[in-house]
Motif scaffolding. Structure first.
Motif, mmCIF file in Angstrom:
data_model
loop_
_atom_site.group_PDB
_atom_site.id
_atom_site.type_symbol
_atom_site.label_atom_id
_atom_site.label_comp_id
_atom_site.label_asym_id
_atom_site.label_seq_id
_atom_site.Cartn_x
_atom_site.Cartn_y
_atom_site.Cartn_z
ATOM 1 N N GLU A 142 3.250 -11.098 0.671
ATOM 2 C CA GLU A 142 2.129 -10.320 1.237
ATOM 3 C C GLU A 142 0.808 -10.682 0.589
ATOM 4 O O GLU A 142 -0.230 -10.762 1.258
ATOM 5 N N GLU A 182 2.277 -8.697 12.127
ATOM 6 C CA GLU A 182 2.310 -8.150 10.776
ATOM 7 C C GLU A 182 2.652 -6.648 10.785
ATOM 8 O O GLU A 182 2.253 -5.903 11.690
ATOM 9 N N THR A 183 3.406 -6.207 9.766
ATOM 10 C CA THR A 183 3.785 -4.787 9.664
ATOM 11 C C THR A 183 3.184 -4.102 8.445
ATOM 12 O O THR A 183 3.179 -2.878 8.368
ATOM 13 N N SER A 184 2.716 -4.886 7.489
ATOM 14 C CA SER A 184 2.144 -4.298 6.284
ATOM 15 C C SER A 184 0.733 -3.784 6.562
ATOM 16 O O SER A 184 -0.112 -4.516 7.100
ATOM 17 N N ASN A 185 0.461 -2.555 6.176
ATOM 18 C CA ASN A 185 -0.862 -1.982 6.410
ATOM 19 C C ASN A 185 -1.945 -2.677 5.598
ATOM 20 O O ASN A 185 -3.093 -2.760 6.033
ATOM 21 N N LYS A 186 -1.600 -3.145 4.411
ATOM 22 C CA LYS A 186 -2.585 -3.871 3.618
ATOM 23 C C LYS A 186 -3.034 -5.141 4.345
ATOM 24 O O LYS A 186 -4.227 -5.438 4.436
ATOM 25 N N SER A 213 4.549 4.138 9.218
ATOM 26 C CA SER A 213 4.900 2.809 8.720
ATOM 27 C C SER A 213 6.366 2.512 9.011
ATOM 28 O O SER A 213 7.248 3.321 8.736
ATOM 29 N N ALA A 222 8.913 -0.344 4.271
ATOM 30 C CA ALA A 222 8.204 -0.610 3.020
ATOM 31 C C ALA A 222 8.316 -2.063 2.637
ATOM 32 O O ALA A 222 8.058 -2.450 1.516
ATOM 33 N N THR A 223 8.709 -2.917 3.587
ATOM 34 C CA THR A 223 8.870 -4.333 3.302
ATOM 35 C C THR A 223 7.808 -5.129 4.007
ATOM 36 O O THR A 223 7.140 -4.665 4.923
ATOM 37 N N GLY A 224 7.654 -6.358 3.613
ATOM 38 C CA GLY A 224 6.720 -7.243 4.268
ATOM 39 C C GLY A 224 7.262 -7.715 5.590
ATOM 40 O O GLY A 224 8.317 -7.340 6.067
ATOM 41 N N VAL A 267 7.461 -5.320 -1.040
ATOM 42 C CA VAL A 267 6.075 -5.376 -1.491
ATOM 43 C C VAL A 267 5.741 -4.069 -2.179
ATOM 44 O O VAL A 267 6.525 -3.138 -2.201
ATOM 45 N N GLU A 318 2.461 1.099 -0.141
ATOM 46 C CA GLU A 318 1.258 1.051 0.668
ATOM 47 C C GLU A 318 0.148 1.885 0.044
ATOM 48 O O GLU A 318 0.350 3.008 -0.381
#
Length: 1674
Positions: free
Chosen positions: A372, A410-414, A453, A456-458, A464, A467
């Motif tokens: 990430e 992409e799924t990560s909010n960051k 979300s 909790a994974t990338g 990762v 969040e």
């Protein structure tokens, strides 16, 4: 005189002393000394700098810390001096030599010392660079490694003075080169590296400002060879060190030196240096900034020189820099990390000018990494490049768009957050106009839809960090980005229109509809106004865009819940009005007119806070109906319905929206004439219901009801089929009940709920003419089997509501107000008309049984919507004919009242979020339901039996211990009485209410309920009962009784909490009741109103008992003479009741009954009360107070007690121990006087509480004034009881009790002003204080208060007290003397006769054996000063004699009598003529002076004030002596002006103002008057500085006297005085003119100041140094 010739000798001596003291242990003193040296050096820099140099050079074994402090002081002086003046070149050379020698004296590094010396050299080098370089070059011998600090100094000097140092650099670099190889230690290498970096920095600064440089011929290449030589050594050898500090210095130097290399050398070295720098990152992970800065310098150098030497290392360099972005942070939490982060981005910006293609390809190949942080780093760099270097990557737009497409999943909010920022930058620079740009728009739109979300994974499963960007933040960010893209970026409409419509018909995008519609509305409005060619959409060509039917019904349904998001409705309506021509051309004009009205309705509803969901839905239904009518196309209507049914799946998680969608379908079915469409739609409806959702069940029922209004038989047919095939089929099997799962049972109940609602709404909306034939035959038949075994509350509510709808449908009134398409609750419809024929419901009994069963099953735990619904349905069933039988009616009322009134109250702080409806609202609904049921019962049966049948169920609730139950019971009773009054008719069988007395007593008690609102309800019940009684008595219908109507106003008065108001109100209510009630109800017999009220005195609620008691007051007062035979019984009852009653208000009311009874039997009552043992019981105390509260009883009781107290002995006195000759005694109070005093205290206490001021002031012919006698007796009692013990077995403190009696007397007789005066003066606290002075102060306060507020009574009080001044009891003499002394200061001075009596009495006490009495006598005689001038003249000689003798009292060990005498003398001197004290004037001054230095601050302040008072007497023959005394004492007073004690400071201010006129300086007088206000804050130092200027100018001949006076205080035992003396000495000497300076003994004064530097107090030492700092002219 010595010192007449000005010379720096004193400055030199003071400088030497300061230099010696510079290493003081106290940090504040150190700082002050440095400041002093700096100030001296600013004016006498040659002397001070020379002294510093000489001290440093000549002092053997000088402490290192001391040396450092002096060097820093020297540097501070040089910085100030060199910036403004020039110093002697010879001195400069000496200082340079000294500092240089100190800097290099020790071969062993001592950084603190050598750095201080180096700083001095650098400071001197800013002006004397040649001299400094001459000295430093001597310390650079060829071939020998120079001293560490020589190198450091050269580097610092180069930075400090670049223009003058650069010409020396060629020689310095040449000298450095041979010895660089000799530097083996890290510290030497570090200083060389730092120095070389500073040299390079100086050269770059010189070249950059070449226009200001002295030699324009110098360029970067001038030093390239020398720089390269040093560069080669640093790069080849030193950079390999393991020492971080050295490595950082080397790296920094290399980076700066790279910018000075020639192009050839740069091309040769850049690649190698970059490789080396990149490799260093691994060796220095803590602080990478120095390396990054060096890399940036190298990149800048190659970029400026157009050198491509970095191509070989480019990929590795970019990889490393990219890694720093991935692992770095720009959040500002870590400044060092942020600094490195920004420097790395700067590197990328510079690289992009030459290698943009490489950078873009690098980022795109890594943007889909599993890590990430790598993905985020790539996105950050790309965004930075687009924003900062867009010109260099213009040709790479299409590559970037295509390359970034793969990260849109992409799924990560960051990562999403950073990608959103990148997309925003891309949109601003035209990237989204490229092919594939719509995919980025789709990504933004999806983020606008709030979703939890997913993981909790990338993106590729890698774990990762947690969040830090939540969904809400990301959604808000994307909302803004999408709207800004729409409104601010040109050309984006070609991407967004009509592409955004595709997101309207997807379930996952529902939460983003608001912003999407906002954007579409903006685009549509713009295109419509500009008549854009692409405004109208060809739905046949745009396959992915939803049809116009789909868009219309989707927006319509989403409009149903505007309160979920305020702006959503606005966006949807704006979009609809701009889509009118697109949906259908016939809708344009209609929507342009209707939709603004709908928006206005919404705005008004929100602004007023009066929201109505049903009203809002009517607006939408009207828009839908009007649209269908405007189009007038059955096929178009059917297509709308088909699309509406197709979208039902979108609302599976949105039950309220689906509810509205079903209603919209109902509107379509009602307006449609296509029966096939109706049948298909109903089939689809039953298949689409989510049975677990109550809202969907309700919506389906209303839909079917709407359909029934136009297609009843078809609808009932479909409903019957649904019930048979779906609902009842699951319950038909005998064994199914044993084997069904809980889920199956629940589903079965939900189906019944849906079917029940369908039955109810079908009946309610059916055509009226068809209802009678369909209800019993079809609808009720379908409904009844569904009640059995239901557990779900929502389903129960559905079935109950269905019963209510059926009952309403068969009611005659329903025929006149038949709803067409509204689902209005039956409670909002018109009440049934009595004159219309009612229809019967044969199955009513069975339905009532089901409803009562549901009520019981719901329980008593809490109110619920089921209860409210059941009560509402029962009300509708009770309305129907015929009337229920008695048994059914009894059971119905019992169940309904119990299951509503007994419900628990809802606490104020209860969390209600878990309930679908607030509990208070549910309770109110239940209350309204119960009222409705009982109202209908009374209307059906308006007779006493009917009233009894209801009230017997309410009787117990009126006395419940729970307030909410009483409240509900009272309100129900009030409504029942009201309905009964309107409904009943007087007949032969209905002539009276036999239970009227009992009913009335119950509601009278409730008139004082603890809950104020219930009192109003109770009065309303009284009012209703009296009206009923009037009606039975023959009052005409509609007539008003004025007496009864006044109860309405009385009810408002009962809300008051004032006892008097309550008493008057209840008395008025009692009067009204007595005038209307039959006489037999007021007799004192069983069953009467009076007896019932007596029983109510023990009501569990004290306030209710008080209400009954207040009513009894009226009865006792008017009928009390008739209770003679029952007095003992009544008294016993009252005493017994007092023991049981704890409420204060009720007890007062009962004691009032005792007072009313005692008024006829006074003597027996007093004898009984006085015979009780001490201390009195609570009941006896209450009785005494009750008597004291009575105006008629207070005077005789008080008179009796005063006679008893005035004739008795205060205490018995016995010797301590067994020896009769012992001088110590024990004092014991007499029992008889304690008992009388306790009784008097309670009577006075009652008078105080009852505001009975006049009760103890009345006259009695035998004993004179009761008040004056009481004051005298109580005061003597207080003085006599101090330190007196109680009698045996009596637990009463005589002294405390005596004070309480006096307190109660004042409270009862003297009013609020004097009481407040005593409280403000803390008299009562002082009385009880163990400090005798506080006790005497309390007596004085008492005398002052009486003299001020009871002037006419003072003479009589003195008459009563005068005999006690010669009492054998010392406490009594002290008490009277203190009292008389204060009276002289008050009003006694204006009464010659009274004053003569008091003065003669006090003069006799001047020789009293008691010192306290003598001191108080002196105080009293001094108070004569407040009398008239004649009296002052008359007693002046004797008073002055008493004061002087008081100052000579040999037995005055603690100076208390002397202090008193001085205080009195101070006051007296203001009135005595000058000639009266000329003979003793000088003697008096001499006796006062020693008191200035007394340890007691009171003595000091009094003596200083007394000296000021001598001003009036210092004239005539005493003038010269007084002037001399003022000058002699001026310094002492000025120094004490900053005394530690505030009172002394104030005394000095006052005295200085008084004596200022004799100083001979008008300016000083004005200054004293301006600044020396008694309570003002004085800036002492500033004030003394300004004053010194005036004194040395206006009184120069006294300057030396003042100075020597200050010196004399250098040995004061107070540190603050020593500090003040030192400071004032400095001010006087520094501000003295030159001619005055020659007259002072400077050597002695300066020597004394120097000696103070050794004082034990740090503050004194600091002030001494501060004083020296201003004596630079000495």
């Amino acid at each position: 005189m010595e010192g007449d010739i000005a010379s720096p000798s004193q400055v030199s001596a003071m400088a030497g002393a300061l230099i010696s003291s510079a290493a003081d242990k106290d940090k504040n003193v150190q700082d002050t000394v440095i400041t002093a040296l700096t100030k001296l050096g600013r004016h006498q820099h040659a002397v001070v700098l020379g002294a510093l140099r000489n001290y440093i050079v000549n002092t053997q074994k000088l402490d290192l810390n001391h040396r450092v402090i002096l060097l820093r002081a020297m540097n501070s002086i040089l910085k100030e001096v060199l910036a403004n003046t020039e110093i002697n070149i010879t001195l400069a050379r000496e200082l340079i030599g000294m500092a240089s020698e100190d800097m290099t004296k020790s071969k062993k590094p001592q950084p603190e010392w050598q750095s201080a010396a180096s700083d001095v050299v650098v400071t001197l080098g800013t002006v004397f660079v040649n001299e400094v370089m001459e000295d430093l070059l001597k310390k650079l011998p060829a071939g020998i490694l120079p001293h560490f600090f020589v190198v450091q100094t050269l580097g610092n000097l180069a930075v400090a003075n670049a223009f003058k140092m650069v010409p020396y650099l060629n020689h310095l670099l040449t000298s450095f080169m041979p010895v660089l190889g000799l530097a083996k230690h890290d510290n030497m290498r570090w200083v060389f590296a730092k120095c070389l970096g500073q040299f390079a920095e100086a050269i770059l600064e010189y070249v950059m400002n070449i226009d200001k440089a002295p030699d324009p011929s110098i360029t970067r290449n001038t030093f390239s060879n020398e720089i390269f030589g040093a560069y080669n050594i640093l790069y080849s050898v030193w950079i390999l060190t393991k020492e971080t500090k050295l490595r950082c210095a080397v790296v920094d130097a290399l980076g700066k030196m790279t910018m000075l290399l020639s192009l050839e050398k740069l091309e040769e070295q850049a690649s190698k240096l970059m490789s080396m720098l990149v490799s260093l990152y691994r060796r220095q992970p803590g602080d990478p900034y120095p390396i990054t800065k060096a890399i940036c310098d190298v990149i800048t150098a190659t970029s400026d020189a157009q050198c491509r030497a970095l191509e070989l290392n480019l990929e590795g360099l970019v990889t490393v820099l990219h890694g720093h972005i991935c692992s770095g942070s720009n959040d500002g939490i870590n400044p060092a990390a942020t600094k490195n982060y920004n420097e790395v981005l700067r590197c990328f910006s510079i690289l992009a000018s030459q290698y943009s293609e490489v950078l873009v390809n690098f980022m795109l190949t890594r943007v889909d990494s599993k890590d990430e942080r790598i993905r985020i780093g790539c996105l950050v760099i790309l965004r930075h490049l687009i924003n900062s270097s867009s010109i260099h990557i213009e040709e790479r737009k299409d590559v970037i768009v295509i390359g970034l497409t793969k990260i849109l999943i992409e799924t990560s909010n960051k990562v999403k957050q950073n990608l959103t920022r990148l997309i925003s930058a891309m949109a601003s620079h035209g990237f989204l106009l490229q092919e594939g740009g719509d995919k980025f728009v789709e990504f933004i739109a999806k983020q606008c839809a709030y979703q939890a979300s997913e993981s909790a994974t990338g993106g590729n499963g890698q774990i990762v960090e947690k969040e830090t960007v939540n969904d809400v933040t990301l959604q808000a960010m994307c909302d803004n980005v999408l709207y800004l893209m729409t409104t601010t970026i040109d050309g984006m409409d070609t991407v967004l229109w009509p592409f955004l419509f595709e997101f309207l018909k997807t379930e996952e995008m529902t939460s983003a509809v608001g912003v999407i519609c906002r954007c579409l509305s903006y685009i549509a409005k713009t295109k419509r106004e500009n008549h854009a060619k692409d405004y109208l959409i060809n739905f046949n060509e745009t396959v992915n865009v939803p049809s116009s039917f789909a868009i219309f019904v989707r927006l319509l349904v989403l409009l149903s819940q505007p309160r979920q998001s305020r702006c959503l409705a606005d966006y949807l309506l704006d979009l609809l009005v701009n889509l009118g021509p697109i949906i259908h051309h016939k809708l344009t004009e209609l929507w342009d007119s209707m939709i603004p009205e709908i928006k206005k309705f919404l705005e008004d509803a929100v602004a007023s806070g009066m929201w109505s969901q049903r009203g809002w839905e009517e607006q939408i239904f009207q828009l839908l109906s009007s649209s269908i009518e405007a189009v007038a196309d059955e096929e178009w209507t059917c297509l709308l319905g088909v699309e509406l049914a197709n979208q039902w799946s979108l609302y599976n998680q949105m039950p309220q929206h689906k509810n509205f969608s079903f209603k919209c379908m109902g509107v379509l079915l009602r307006l449609s004439t296509n029966k096939e469409f109706v049948e298909v739609s109903l089939t689809s409806l039953f298949q689409s219901i989510k049975q677990s959702e109550l809202a969907e069940r309700e919506g389906a029922g209303i839909c079917l009801g709407y359909a029934a209004s136009s297609h009843l038989d078809l609808t009932l047919s479909k409903l019957s089929s649904y019930v048979k095939n779906q609902v009842m089929k699951k319950d038909s099997s005998f064994l199914s009940g044993f084997f069904k799962s809980d889920k199956a049972i629940q589903e079965s109940e939900w189906l019944k709920g849906t079917a029940g609602l369908c039955c109810g709404y079908a009946a309610y909306y059916a055509p009226p003419e068809l209802v009678p034939s369909r209800v019993d035959a079809v609808i009720v038949k379908l409904l009844l089997p569904m009640f059995k075994g239901i557990k779900d509350a929502g389903v129960k509510e559905n079935l109950v509501y269905a019963v209510e709808l059926v009952a309403c449908a068969v009611h005659p009134n329903h025929m006149t107000n038949h709803p067409v398409h509204q689902a209005a609750p039956p409670s909002e419809r018109q009440m049934p008309s009595k004159d219309k024929k009612k229809q019967a419901l044969p199955s009513r009994g069975e339905l009532l049984s089901h409803l009562q069963a549901y009520l019981k099953e719901d329980g008593l735990e809490r109110p619920s919507s089921v209860k409210a619904a059941v009560l509402s349905a029962i009300t509708e069933l009770v309305k129907l004919d015929p009337l229920l039988n008695d048994a059914d009616l009894f059971q119905l009322i019992k169940i309904c009242s119990e299951y509503v009134i007994k419900l628990p109250d809802i606490p104020q702080n209860r969390e209600e979020a878990a309930w679908p409806v607030p509990q208070k609202l549910l309770q109110e609904q239940c209350n309204v339901g119960l009222h409705s049921v009982l109202r209908e019962i009374i209307v059906k049966c308006p007779t006493p039996n009917g009233l009894d049948s209801v009230f017997k169920h309410l009787h117990n609730w009126l006395t419940s211990e729970h307030a909410h139950e009483r409240e509900r019971g009272l309100r129900v009773a009030s409504q029942v009485f009201d309905v009964y009054f309107d409904a009943f008719v007087v007949t032969k069988s209905n002539t009276s209410l036999n239970t009227m007395g009992v009913l009335m007593s119950r509601v009278i008690a409730r008139c004082c309920d603890p809950v104020p609102d219930l009192r109003k309800d109770a009065v309303e019940c009284v009012k209703q009962l009296l009206k009923i009684q009037n009606k039975y008595n023959g009052a005409k219908a509609g007539s008003n009784d004025d007496a009864i109507e006044t109860l309405g106003n009385l009810a408002e008065r009962l809300q008051s909490t004032e006892p008097n108001e309550m008493y008057q109100t209840m008395r008025d209510i009692a009067k009204v009741i007595m005038t209307k009630m039959p006489n037999e109800l007021t007799y004192f017999v069983d069953g009467s109103l009076t007896t019932a009220l007596m029983n109510c005195l023990l009501d569990p609620h004290p306030s209710c008992a008080n209400g009954a008691c207040l009513t009894l007051h009226h009865i006792f007062k008017t009928r009390g003479t008739g209770f003679g035979k029952q007095v003992n019984q009544i008294v016993e009852t009252i005493q017994t009741t007092l023991k049981s009653v704890t409420d204060g208000t009720t007890r007062v009311g009962i004691l009032k009954l005792m007072s009313l009874l005692t008024a006829h039997h006074l003597q027996a009552t007093l004898n009984s009360l006085l015979s009780n043992p001490l201390p009195y019981t609570e009941q006896i105390v209450a009785c005494w107070r009750a008597l004291g509260s009575d105006d008629n009883l207070c005077e005789p009781v008080t008179e009796y007690l005063l006679n008893l107290l005035s004739k008795g002995l205060p205490y018995d006195e016995k010797h301590k121990g067994f020896m009769k000759k012992s001088k110590e005694f024990t004092r014991t109070a007499t029992t008889q006087l304690i008992a009388a005093s306790c009784a008097l205290r309670e009577v006075l206490e009652a008078s105080s509480n009852d505001n009975g001021k006049d009760k103890v002031v009345k006259k009695n012919s035998k004993s004179g004034s009761i008040f004056q006698r009481t004051v005298a007796v109580c005061l003597i009692r207080v003085g006599s009881m101090r330190a007196v013990g109680p009698p045996p077995k009596v637990e009463v403190n005589p002294f405390r009790q005596a004070i309480d009696s006096l307190y109660c007397l004042i409270a009862a007789t003297c009013g609020r002003d004097i009481s407040q005066f005593f409280v403000e003066k803390m008299m009562w606290n002082n009385f009880e204080s163990e400090d005798e002075e506080k006790f005497y102060e309390a007596i004085s306060t008492f005398a002052s208060g009486l003299a001020r507020y009871k002037t006419t009574d003072v003479a009589d009080i003195v008459t009563f007290l005068n005999p006690f001044i010669s009492s054998v009891y010392v406490p009594q003499r002290v008490t009277v003397t203190a009292f008389f002394s204060q009276l002289i200061a008050e009003s006694a001075g204006n009464n010659e006769i009274l004053l003569e009596v008091i003065v003669n009495s006090i003069r006799g006490r001047l020789v009293d054996p008691s010192g306290v009495v003598r001191r108080l006598s002196i105080r009293g005689l001094a108070n004569v000063v407040g009398s008239s001038p004649e009296q002052v003249e008359r007693y002046g000689t004797s008073v002055l004699s008493a004061m002087m003798s008081g100052m000579d009292d040999k037995h005055d060990l603690d100076d208390s009598i002397a202090l008193e005498a001085m205080t009195g003398l101070e006051r007296f001197l203001t009135e005595v003529k000058n000639t009266n004290i000329h003979s003793i004037f000088v003697n008096l001054c001499l006796r006062i002076r020693p008191c200035f230095e007394k340890d007691n601050p009171d003595v000091r302040s009094t003596a200083i004030r007394l000296f000021g008072c001598l001003t009036r007497c210092g004239t005539g023959p005493s003038e010269n002596a007084f002037v001399e005394q003022v000058h002699n004492n001026l310094i002492a007073i000025l120094l004490h002006l900053n005394d530690d004690d505030q009172s002394v400071r104030k005394a000095c201010k006052v005295t200085l103002q008084k004596v200022s006129h004799v100083l001979g300086s008008k300016a000083a007088t004005e200054m004293f008057n301006k600044f020396l206000h008694e309570d003002a804050e004085l800036h002492y130092g500033e004030f003394m500085n300004d004053l010194s200027k005036i004194l040395v100018r206006d009184i120069p001949d006294k300057t030396n006297v003042y100075l020597m006076g200050c010196v004399s205080f250098f040995k004061s035992h107070w540190a603050s005085i020593r500090s003040n003396a030192a400071m004032f000495t400095g001010f006087l000497m520094s501000n003295a003119p030159e001619d005055v300076q020659h007259t002072v003994t400077r050597e002695q004064i300066c020597a004394a100041l120097i000696q103070l530097l050794k004082d034990s107090s740090p503050g004194v030492r600091a002030k001494s140094a501060e004083a020296m700092s201003v004596l630079h002219q000495y």
